[in-house]
Design a protein around this motif. Structure first.
Motif, PDB file in Angstrom:
ATOM      1  N   THR A 155      -3.146 -13.261   5.252  1.00 20.21           N
ATOM      2  CA  THR A 155      -2.835 -14.272   4.235  1.00 20.21           C
ATOM      3  C   THR A 155      -1.429 -14.086   3.696  1.00 20.21           C
ATOM      4  OG1 THR A 155      -5.184 -14.374   3.623  1.00 20.21           O
ATOM      5  CG2 THR A 155      -3.591 -15.269   2.062  1.00 20.21           C
ATOM      6  N   ALA A 156      -1.046 -12.820   3.424  1.00 27.63           N
ATOM      7  CA  ALA A 156       0.307 -12.554   2.908  1.00 27.63           C
ATOM      8  C   ALA A 156       1.363 -12.974   3.922  1.00 27.63           C
ATOM      9  CB  ALA A 156       0.442 -11.070   2.572  1.00 27.63           C
ATOM     10  N   ARG A 157       1.099 -12.719   5.211  1.00 29.12           N
ATOM     11  CA  ARG A 157       2.088 -13.120   6.228  1.00 29.12           C
ATOM     12  C   ARG A 157       2.234 -14.647   6.291  1.00 29.12           C
ATOM     13  NH1 ARG A 157      -0.049  -8.561   9.056  1.00 29.12           N
ATOM     14  NH2 ARG A 157      -1.663  -9.846  10.021  1.00 29.12           N
ATOM     15  N   VAL A 158       1.115 -15.350   6.162  1.00 24.79           N
ATOM     16  CA  VAL A 158       1.187 -16.815   6.167  1.00 24.79           C
ATOM     17  C   VAL A 158       1.985 -17.314   4.974  1.00 24.79           C
ATOM     18  CG1 VAL A 158      -0.180 -18.917   5.955  1.00 24.79           C
ATOM     19  CG2 VAL A 158      -0.932 -17.125   7.500  1.00 24.79           C
ATOM     20  N   LEU A 159       1.713 -16.743   3.783  1.00 24.17           N
ATOM     21  CA  LEU A 159       2.457 -17.165   2.587  1.00 24.17           C
ATOM     22  C   LEU A 159       3.952 -16.841   2.718  1.00 24.17           C
ATOM     23  CD1 LEU A 159      -0.054 -16.046  -0.192  1.00 24.17           C
ATOM     24  CD2 LEU A 159       0.385 -18.369   0.625  1.00 24.17           C
ATOM     25  N   PHE A 160       4.244 -15.665   3.277  1.00 21.07           N
ATOM     26  CA  PHE A 160       5.655 -15.305   3.447  1.00 21.07           C
ATOM     27  C   PHE A 160       6.341 -16.230   4.445  1.00 21.07           C
ATOM     28  CE2 PHE A 160       9.115 -12.877   5.388  1.00 21.07           C
ATOM     29  CZ  PHE A 160       9.822 -12.500   4.261  1.00 21.07           C
ATOM     30  N   LEU A 161       5.609 -16.598   5.508  1.00 18.82           N
ATOM     31  CA  LEU A 161       6.193 -17.510   6.493  1.00 18.82           C
ATOM     32  C   LEU A 161       6.485 -18.867   5.864  1.00 18.82           C
ATOM     33  CD1 LEU A 161       6.989 -18.100   9.401  1.00 18.82           C
ATOM     34  CD2 LEU A 161       4.610 -18.706   9.881  1.00 18.82           C
ATOM     35  N   ILE A 162       5.558 -19.344   5.028  1.00 15.72           N
ATOM     36  CA  ILE A 162       5.792 -20.628   4.342  1.00 15.72           C
ATOM     37  C   ILE A 162       7.018 -20.522   3.437  1.00 15.72           C
ATOM     38  CG2 ILE A 162       4.823 -22.235   2.653  1.00 15.72           C
ATOM     39  CD1 ILE A 162       2.070 -21.609   3.798  1.00 15.72           C
ATOM     40  N   LEU A 163       7.095 -19.413   2.668  1.00 16.28           N
ATOM     41  CA  LEU A 163       8.249 -19.235   1.790  1.00 16.28           C
ATOM     42  C   LEU A 163       9.535 -19.120   2.596  1.00 16.28           C
ATOM     43  CD1 LEU A 163       9.258 -18.831  -1.095  1.00 16.28           C
ATOM     44  CD2 LEU A 163       8.863 -16.384  -0.823  1.00 16.28           C
ATOM     45  N   ARG A 182       2.238  -5.817  -2.232  1.00 14.52           N
ATOM     46  CA  ARG A 182       1.408  -5.234  -3.294  1.00 14.52           C
ATOM     47  C   ARG A 182       0.175  -6.097  -3.547  1.00 14.52           C
ATOM     48  NH1 ARG A 182       4.724  -3.059  -8.362  1.00 14.52           N
ATOM     49  NH2 ARG A 182       2.605  -2.258  -8.686  1.00 14.52           N
ATOM     50  N   TRP A 183       0.376  -7.423  -3.502  1.00 14.12           N
ATOM     51  CA  TRP A 183      -0.788  -8.313  -3.713  1.00 14.12           C
ATOM     52  C   TRP A 183      -1.828  -8.100  -2.617  1.00 14.12           C
ATOM     53  CZ3 TRP A 183      -2.733 -11.933  -0.332  1.00 14.12           C
ATOM     54  CH2 TRP A 183      -3.757 -12.734  -0.816  1.00 14.12           C
ATOM     55  N   ALA A 184      -1.381  -7.992  -1.364  1.00 13.76           N
ATOM     56  CA  ALA A 184      -2.320  -7.814  -0.248  1.00 13.76           C
ATOM     57  C   ALA A 184      -3.109  -6.521  -0.411  1.00 13.76           C
ATOM     58  CB  ALA A 184      -1.571  -7.823   1.084  1.00 13.76           C
ATOM     59  N   ALA A 185      -2.409  -5.448  -0.813  1.00 15.71           N
ATOM     60  CA  ALA A 185      -3.110  -4.180  -0.997  1.00 15.71           C
ATOM     61  C   ALA A 185      -4.134  -4.269  -2.123  1.00 15.71           C
ATOM     62  CB  ALA A 185      -2.100  -3.053  -1.276  1.00 15.71           C
ATOM     63  N   GLN A 225     -11.448  -7.015  -2.823  1.00 13.46           N
ATOM     64  CA  GLN A 225     -12.453  -7.631  -1.951  1.00 13.46           C
ATOM     65  C   GLN A 225     -13.410  -6.580  -1.387  1.00 13.46           C
ATOM     66  OE1 GLN A 225     -12.847 -10.963  -1.374  1.00 13.46           O
ATOM     67  NE2 GLN A 225     -14.720 -10.361  -0.328  1.00 13.46           N
ATOM     68  N   ALA A 226     -12.842  -5.446  -0.946  1.00 13.90           N
ATOM     69  CA  ALA A 226     -13.705  -4.387  -0.405  1.00 13.90           C
ATOM     70  C   ALA A 226     -14.626  -3.819  -1.491  1.00 13.90           C
ATOM     71  CB  ALA A 226     -12.850  -3.273   0.208  1.00 13.90           C
ATOM     72  N   ASP A 227     -14.101  -3.679  -2.727  1.00 15.26           N
ATOM     73  CA  ASP A 227     -14.948  -3.190  -3.822  1.00 15.26           C
ATOM     74  C   ASP A 227     -16.078  -4.162  -4.118  1.00 15.26           C
ATOM     75  OD1 ASP A 227     -13.418  -0.941  -4.061  1.00 15.26           O
ATOM     76  OD2 ASP A 227     -12.249  -1.648  -5.766  1.00 15.26           O
ATOM     77  N   ARG A 230      -8.174  -5.341   4.464  1.00 16.48           N
ATOM     78  CA  ARG A 230      -6.710  -5.232   4.540  1.00 16.48           C
ATOM     79  C   ARG A 230      -6.142  -6.190   5.580  1.00 16.48           C
ATOM     80  NH1 ARG A 230      -4.673   1.043   4.075  1.00 16.48           N
ATOM     81  NH2 ARG A 230      -5.310   1.382   1.904  1.00 16.48           N
ATOM     82  N   ASP A 231      -6.805  -6.271   6.728  1.00 15.55           N
ATOM     83  CA  ASP A 231      -6.312  -7.179   7.768  1.00 15.55           C
ATOM     84  C   ASP A 231      -6.317  -8.618   7.272  1.00 15.55           C
ATOM     85  OD1 ASP A 231      -6.014  -5.023   9.424  1.00 15.55           O
ATOM     86  OD2 ASP A 231      -7.915  -5.337  10.503  1.00 15.55           O
ATOM     87  N   GLY A 232      -7.402  -9.014   6.579  1.00 15.52           N
ATOM     88  CA  GLY A 232      -7.474 -10.379   6.066  1.00 15.52           C
ATOM     89  C   GLY A 232      -6.409 -10.650   5.025  1.00 15.52           C
ATOM     90  N   ALA A 233      -6.230  -9.701   4.078  1.00 15.04           N
ATOM     91  CA  ALA A 233      -5.227  -9.893   3.030  1.00 15.04           C
ATOM     92  C   ALA A 233      -3.820  -9.906   3.618  1.00 15.04           C
ATOM     93  CB  ALA A 233      -5.365  -8.794   1.982  1.00 15.04           C
ATOM     94  N   ASN A 234      -3.547  -9.025   4.586  1.00 13.30           N
ATOM     95  CA  ASN A 234      -2.220  -9.005   5.210  1.00 13.30           C
ATOM     96  C   ASN A 234      -1.945 -10.297   5.976  1.00 13.30           C
ATOM     97  OD1 ASN A 234      -1.601  -6.463   4.246  1.00 13.30           O
ATOM     98  ND2 ASN A 234      -2.406  -5.402   6.042  1.00 13.30           N
TER      99      ASN A 234
END
Length: 602
Positions: free
Chosen positions: A303-311, A39-42, A48-50, A297-301
């Motif tokens: 970042t989200a994948r990196v954060l999830f991997l760290i977690l 949800r955060w990535a979306a 960011q796009a706005d 979306r690609d950039g936010a996703n």
């Protein structure tokens, strides 16, 4: 004697339950984190796009407004042009042909597509394209809304497709009247090909729609004269009647809009955009910027994948550490139970051996405590890390000393023709320096959105005059003009902006050089004197300024040169006003023209 195993029979099973609960808790944490990060990535991608869309909309609208303001003044000035009134009143072929040539020269200087004069009956009597196969001369535009609007209200604007040229553009029309009687209309047609080309440099798609929702300007050529939404048959019939868009089908774009998202379907593919709209000064028009949503979306996703991997790594490490702790506790508990059983079965004679075993257990406990302490320090060190994000944005436009660059380039060609490559190389070095200066100036034009000027501050006059000499010195030397520079205080600074101050100095020196064209042994004197205020006097020994020009010397489009546009002194005067100073005419001690710049000390 009861054994420890008997008193704590469920301890290993309890540890296994704790491990199971920890694993379930870790899985739940990861599930909640995955949903939250999704949800955060979306949301972050939309935000960011706005933001990018709004920034591009402001910048592109500023570029458009700049173009509009540049050309809107032209019809107003031309209505007062004597030859326009004479051609409309006289209606002679000689007057119209003379006006043809004048309009042709003015169109070339101002970059207007076409400038033409329409009589009261709607027939074009003179046009800047009078020699072209698509000449407007003799064409009747009585049906055009801009002609009717100008004749009725005094002025009108219309974006439409040219009925003769077939090229789209903005028609700026203004009524020409004399003695309360309408003589006709002066029209300036402006085309925006260069502006649309600049818009294509952005990853976003930019378009301008009229009051009916028709796309009239766009960085996507295939969308021109299509509607941004459904239009009624009555509106289509009205547009057909005015012939504003020729025979264009005005087919609507296939769009679906929901919650700020705009999805445009073209063929088998669909592209998702975020939209920002900006009002522009064209009647009923809006500028839209469609920012592609996928890159954000690609950039936010990512970042989200990196954060999830760290977690995931942290949760896995925690579960692994807990597993090892449970294993050690289970082993320690089993060894302790076995030891107690063996001690209980032995006789009193084995108490000494039991004491030794007890001491060994204590030493083992101390070793285990040190191990845990060392492990905790290592865990503390491993938590030292940081993640940074760097963002930057860049939107640009330059308009600086191109005349000096052209002069150096032309001189380089002459030096090469004369087999003087060293001098040509020197000129090319100057061009490189000037190009670097242009690059520095783009920092001031940036923000079209933006586009605030460089803040005013202290400017060293010695350095500014040297920079000015770099721009204009070669021309003065080529004309045989001696430039005498006298600065009473070499360390003097004034409150200004260096680039714009140099622009004023270059303009005045160029005017002096034009006035001295064809004269021998000419002189220009540049003197800096005074402290509060500071004066810069620029005087020449030329013919001076005609008396009839003096009352309106700093008025736009007033010039004494046949090929001049009459904007240089007006712009220089405005710049001095921005500095809190003035530009005035003074008597020249050399006998020609003299100008004085009055500036505040820094």
């Amino acid at each position: 004697m009861a054994s420890l195993s008997d008193s704590h029979p469920g301890l290993p099973r309890l540890d296994r339950r704790r491990l199971l609960f920890a694993a379930i808790a870790g899985a739940l944490i990861l599930l909640v984190a995955a949903l939250g990060l999704s949800r955060w990535a979306a949301g972050h991608a939309r935000t960011q796009a706005d933001a990018d869309a709004r920034q591009n909309a402001r910048a592109h609208a500023s570029l458009l407004e700049s173009e509009l303001q540049k050309f809107r003044l032209l019809p107003r000035v031309l209505t007062e042009f004597p030859d326009v009134r004479l051609a409309l009143a006289d209606k002679s072929a000689a007057a119209s042909r003379r006006l043809d040539r004048e309009l042709e020269q003015l169109a070339e200087r101002t970059d207007a597509a076409v400038i033409y004069v329409i009589g009261a009956d709607g027939t074009t009597i003179a046009a800047s394209n009078w020699q072209a196969p698509t000449s407007f001369v003799g064409q009747n535009y009585r049906f055009r809304p801009y002609f009717r609007g100008a004749m009725q209200r005094g002025e009108a604007e219309l974006f439409a497709l040219g009925t003769v040229s077939g090229r789209p553009g903005l028609f700026l029309a203004r009524r020409v009247a004399a003695g309360g009687r309408a003589l006709g209309v002066i029209v300036v047609k402006v085309e925006f090909d260069k502006l649309e080309a600049k818009w294509t440099d952005s990853p976003a798609t930019t378009l301008v729609t009229d009051d009916a929702g028709i796309v009239i300007m766009t960085s996507e050529p295939g969308w021109r004269f299509r509607s941004f939404g459904p239009i009624s048959p009555a509106t289509q019939q009205r547009l057909r009647g005015t012939r504003s868009y020729g025979d264009a089908p005005l087919a609507p774009l296939s769009t679906r809009q929901a919650d700020g998202d705009v999805r445009i379907v073209e063929g088998a593919s669909a592209t998702l955009y975020r939209q920002a709209a900006q009002r522009v000064s064209l009647p009923g028009s809006r500028l839209h910027v469609l920012q592609p949503a996928q890159p954000a979306r690609d950039g936010a996703n990512a970042t989200a994948r990196v954060l999830f991997l760290i977690l995931l790594i942290l949760v896995g490490a925690a579960i692994l550490a807990l597993l090892r702790l449970v294993e050690r506790q289970a082993l320690r508990h089993a060894a302790h139970v076995a030891l107690e059983r063996e001690v209980a079965a032995r006789t009193q004679e084995l108490r000494g051996a039991n004491a030794e075993l007890q001491q060994a257990a204590e030493r083992q406990a101390e070793t285990d405590r040190r191990y845990r302490a060392a492990r905790e320090e290592l865990a503390q060190a491993s938590r030292l890390g940081s993640i940074g994000q760097i963002t930057a944005g860049v939107a640009h436009e330059i308009n600086q000393p191109l005349a000096a660059i052209r002069t150096f380039a032309e001189n380089s060609l002459r030096y090469l023709e004369r087999a003087q490559p060293d001098k040509a190389r020197g000129n090319l070095d100057h061009i490189v320096d000037l190009t670097a200066r242009v690059g520095a100036i783009t920092n001031e034009l940036r923000n079209f959105a933006r586009r605030k000027p460089t803040p005013l501050g202290p400017v060293a006059l010695q350095s500014a005059i040297e920079g000015t000499n770099l721009l204009i010195g070669d021309r003065l030397r080529a004309q045989g003009i001696a430039l005498d520079i006298a600065i009473d205080d070499q360390g003097l600074s004034v409150h200004a902006d260096r680039v714009r101050l140099e622009q004023v100095l270059v303009n005045l020196l160029q005017n002096a050089a034009d006035a001295l064209q064809g004269r021998d042994a000419s002189r220009i004197a540049l003197r800096v004197h005074g402290r509060n205020p500071v004066f810069i006097d620029i005087c020449d020994d030329g013919p001076g300024i005609a008396a009839d020009l003096l009352p309106q010397l700093f008025t736009p489009f007033v010039t004494g040169r046949p090929d001049g546009l009459g904007l240089g002194l007006a712009i220089a005067s405005d710049i001095m006003g921005e500095f809190g100073g003035t530009l005035s005419l003074i008597p020249s001690p050399l006998g020609g023209a003299g100008f004085r710049l009055t500036l505040r000390p820094a």
